[in-house]
Design a protein around this motif. Structure first.
Motif, PDB file in Angstrom:
ATOM      1  N   MET A 184       0.849  -1.182   0.000  1.00 33.61           N
ATOM      2  CA  MET A 184       0.000   0.000   0.000  1.00 33.61           C
ATOM      3  C   MET A 184       0.888   1.235   0.000  1.00 33.61           C
ATOM      4  N   TYR A 185       0.598   2.141  -0.903  1.00 32.89           N
ATOM      5  CA  TYR A 185       1.296   3.426  -0.970  1.00 32.89           C
ATOM      6  C   TYR A 185       0.242   4.505  -0.862  1.00 32.89           C
ATOM      7  N   ARG A 186       0.507   5.482  -0.019  1.00 35.44           N
ATOM      8  CA  ARG A 186      -0.413   6.604   0.135  1.00 35.44           C
ATOM      9  C   ARG A 186       0.422   7.868   0.193  1.00 35.44           C
ATOM     10  N   GLU A 187       0.133   8.790  -0.710  1.00 38.29           N
ATOM     11  CA  GLU A 187       0.884  10.042  -0.742  1.00 38.29           C
ATOM     12  C   GLU A 187       0.226  11.043   0.194  1.00 38.29           C
ATOM     13  N   ARG A 188       0.978  11.504   1.139  1.00 42.37           N
ATOM     14  CA  ARG A 188       0.491  12.503   2.094  1.00 42.37           C
ATOM     15  C   ARG A 188       0.786  13.897   1.547  1.00 42.37           C
ATOM     16  N   LEU A 189      -0.207  14.735   1.565  1.00 42.10           N
ATOM     17  CA  LEU A 189      -0.032  16.096   1.090  1.00 42.10           C
ATOM     18  C   LEU A 189       0.426  16.985   2.240  1.00 42.10           C
ATOM     19  N   PRO A 190       1.322  17.941   1.963  1.00 40.40           N
ATOM     20  CA  PRO A 190       1.786  18.833   3.032  1.00 40.40           C
ATOM     21  C   PRO A 190       0.645  19.691   3.577  1.00 40.40           C
ATOM     22  N   LYS A 191       0.668  19.909   4.889  1.00 44.03           N
ATOM     23  CA  LYS A 191      -0.386  20.687   5.529  1.00 44.03           C
ATOM     24  C   LYS A 191       0.146  21.971   6.138  1.00 44.03           C
ATOM     25  N   THR A 192       1.402  22.292   5.899  1.00 41.48           N
ATOM     26  CA  THR A 192       2.029  23.455   6.526  1.00 41.48           C
ATOM     27  C   THR A 192       1.302  24.748   6.168  1.00 41.48           C
ATOM     28  N   TRP A 193       1.034  24.954   4.885  1.00 38.86           N
ATOM     29  CA  TRP A 193       0.389  26.190   4.435  1.00 38.86           C
ATOM     30  C   TRP A 193      -0.986  26.354   5.077  1.00 38.86           C
ATOM     31  N   THR A 194      -1.763  25.297   5.107  1.00 42.91           N
ATOM     32  CA  THR A 194      -3.094  25.359   5.698  1.00 42.91           C
ATOM     33  C   THR A 194      -3.011  25.687   7.181  1.00 42.91           C
ATOM     34  N   LEU A 195      -2.093  25.042   7.898  1.00 41.68           N
ATOM     35  CA  LEU A 195      -1.948  25.303   9.325  1.00 41.68           C
ATOM     36  C   LEU A 195      -1.501  26.740   9.597  1.00 41.68           C
ATOM     37  N   VAL A 196      -0.599  27.273   8.765  1.00 39.31           N
ATOM     38  CA  VAL A 196      -0.153  28.665   8.935  1.00 39.31           C
ATOM     39  C   VAL A 196      -1.320  29.626   8.696  1.00 39.31           C
ATOM     40  N   CYS A 197      -2.077  29.404   7.627  1.00 36.76           N
ATOM     41  CA  CYS A 197      -3.207  30.294   7.321  1.00 36.76           C
ATOM     42  C   CYS A 197      -4.265  30.264   8.419  1.00 36.76           C
ATOM     43  N   VAL A 198      -4.635  29.079   8.866  1.00 35.78           N
ATOM     44  CA  VAL A 198      -5.646  28.967   9.918  1.00 35.78           C
ATOM     45  C   VAL A 198      -5.111  29.535  11.230  1.00 35.78           C
ATOM     46  N   ARG A 210      -2.627   0.144 -21.096  1.00 37.59           N
ATOM     47  CA  ARG A 210      -2.318  -0.918 -22.059  1.00 37.59           C
ATOM     48  C   ARG A 210      -3.022  -0.667 -23.396  1.00 37.59           C
ATOM     49  N   GLY A 211      -4.063   0.140 -23.366  1.00 35.79           N
ATOM     50  CA  GLY A 211      -4.763   0.510 -24.593  1.00 35.79           C
ATOM     51  C   GLY A 211      -4.103   1.657 -25.341  1.00 35.79           C
ATOM     52  N   GLY A 212      -3.064   2.251 -24.768  1.00 36.60           N
ATOM     53  CA  GLY A 212      -2.329   3.318 -25.429  1.00 36.60           C
ATOM     54  C   GLY A 212      -2.730   4.723 -25.039  1.00 36.60           C
ATOM     55  N   GLN A 213      -3.700   4.888 -24.142  1.00 31.99           N
ATOM     56  CA  GLN A 213      -4.109   6.231 -23.704  1.00 31.99           C
ATOM     57  C   GLN A 213      -3.076   6.789 -22.739  1.00 31.99           C
ATOM     58  N   ALA A 214      -2.629   8.028 -22.989  1.00 27.03           N
ATOM     59  CA  ALA A 214      -1.660   8.687 -22.113  1.00 27.03           C
ATOM     60  C   ALA A 214      -2.392   9.382 -20.966  1.00 27.03           C
ATOM     61  N   LEU A 215      -1.857   9.221 -19.751  1.00 23.11           N
ATOM     62  CA  LEU A 215      -2.457   9.797 -18.554  1.00 23.11           C
ATOM     63  C   LEU A 215      -1.433  10.655 -17.826  1.00 23.11           C
ATOM     64  N   SER A 216      -1.854  11.835 -17.362  1.00 18.97           N
ATOM     65  CA  SER A 216      -1.006  12.704 -16.544  1.00 18.97           C
ATOM     66  C   SER A 216      -1.456  12.571 -15.098  1.00 18.97           C
ATOM     67  N   ILE A 217      -0.480  12.381 -14.199  1.00 15.59           N
ATOM     68  CA  ILE A 217      -0.780  12.284 -12.775  1.00 15.59           C
ATOM     69  C   ILE A 217       0.127  13.267 -12.046  1.00 15.59           C
ATOM     70  N   ALA A 218      -0.469  14.177 -11.276  1.00 16.23           N
ATOM     71  CA  ALA A 218       0.291  15.157 -10.497  1.00 16.23           C
ATOM     72  C   ALA A 218       0.660  14.528  -9.160  1.00 16.23           C
ATOM     73  N   THR A 219       1.928  14.644  -8.776  1.00 18.94           N
ATOM     74  CA  THR A 219       2.413  14.038  -7.540  1.00 18.94           C
ATOM     75  C   THR A 219       3.425  14.944  -6.857  1.00 18.94           C
ATOM     76  N   HIS A 220       3.530  14.805  -5.543  1.00 19.94           N
ATOM     77  CA  HIS A 220       4.533  15.557  -4.790  1.00 19.94           C
ATOM     78  C   HIS A 220       5.878  14.852  -4.808  1.00 19.94           C
ATOM     79  N   ASP A 221       5.858  13.529  -4.721  1.00 20.45           N
ATOM     80  CA  ASP A 221       7.086  12.743  -4.660  1.00 20.45           C
ATOM     81  C   ASP A 221       7.117  11.789  -5.841  1.00 20.45           C
ATOM     82  N   ARG A 222       7.656  12.273  -6.931  1.00 21.48           N
ATOM     83  CA  ARG A 222       7.653  11.547  -8.202  1.00 21.48           C
ATOM     84  C   ARG A 222       8.327  10.187  -8.080  1.00 21.48           C
ATOM     85  N   ARG A 223       9.518  10.165  -7.523  1.00 25.14           N
ATOM     86  CA  ARG A 223      10.309   8.936  -7.432  1.00 25.14           C
ATOM     87  C   ARG A 223       9.594   7.883  -6.579  1.00 25.14           C
TER      88      ARG A 223
END
Length: 175
Positions: free
Chosen positions: A1-15, A148-161
């Motif tokens: 299982m892989y789960r990408e955690r999004l940074p919360k620093t900006w939200t915490l600073v604003c609130v 596998r059908g040849g459709q190209a997909l873009s996925i936005a990620t914080h930690d590419r590797r």
């Protein structure tokens, strides 16, 4: 299982800044001007909401989870079967060098898939943006993989590797 955690620093600073200002105003104004304090506190929300809208959007449309037990890649509101993804495209993306921050900003700014004629990815011949958002958040890495059908997909990620490594490990071998 892989789960990408999004940074919360900006939200915490604003609130935190919002709460500090509301408390400071409350100390000065309550109990004499309670009504005015409530009105000013509510009007500060008009400044806070746009500041936290982008992190909320990232959490809704660009949250990534890979569940090999169920054979599912979840990006935002979409679920893709791992069996439908092309392992060769994932390994090719994994072999590409890590983009610089400037390259990430340029790529994310160009990754648009809005439901408006002329801005749809299909109209421009660009890969479809996965997750349900209309564009990639500024500064996030954009990974292009294929089905596998040849459709190209873009996925936005914080930690590419880390994302590509987990995805490559979770994909079934090509028959």
């Amino acid at each position: 299982m892989y789960r990408e955690r999004l940074p919360k620093t900006w939200t915490l600073v604003c609130v935190g800044v919002y709460l500090a200002l509301v408390v400071k105003l409350g100390i000065d104004a309550v109990p004499e001007d309670t009504g005015l304090w409530l009105i000013v506190s509510a009007s500060f929300l008009l400044v806070l909401l746009p500041c936290v809208a982008v992190p909320i959007s990232k959490a809704v449309y660009h949250r990534i989870a890979i569940d090999p037990a169920r054979g599912v890649l979840r990006v935002g509101r979409e679920r893709l079967a791992l069996a439908d993804l092309d392992p060769a495209s994932v390994h090719a993306a994994l072999g590409e060098p890590e983009p610089t921050m400037a390259a990430r900003v340029v790529t994310s700014a160009r990754t648009i898939d809005a439901p408006v004629p002329g801005l749809r990815a299909a109209d421009r011949g660009a890969p479809r943006l996965v997750g349900g958002g209309w564009g990639a958040p500024m500064g996030m890495a954009v990974v292009v993989i294929a089905t596998r059908g040849g459709q190209a997909l873009s996925i936005a990620t914080h930690d590419r590797r880390a994302f590509l490594t987990a995805l490559a490990a979770a994909l079934p071998a090509r028959p």
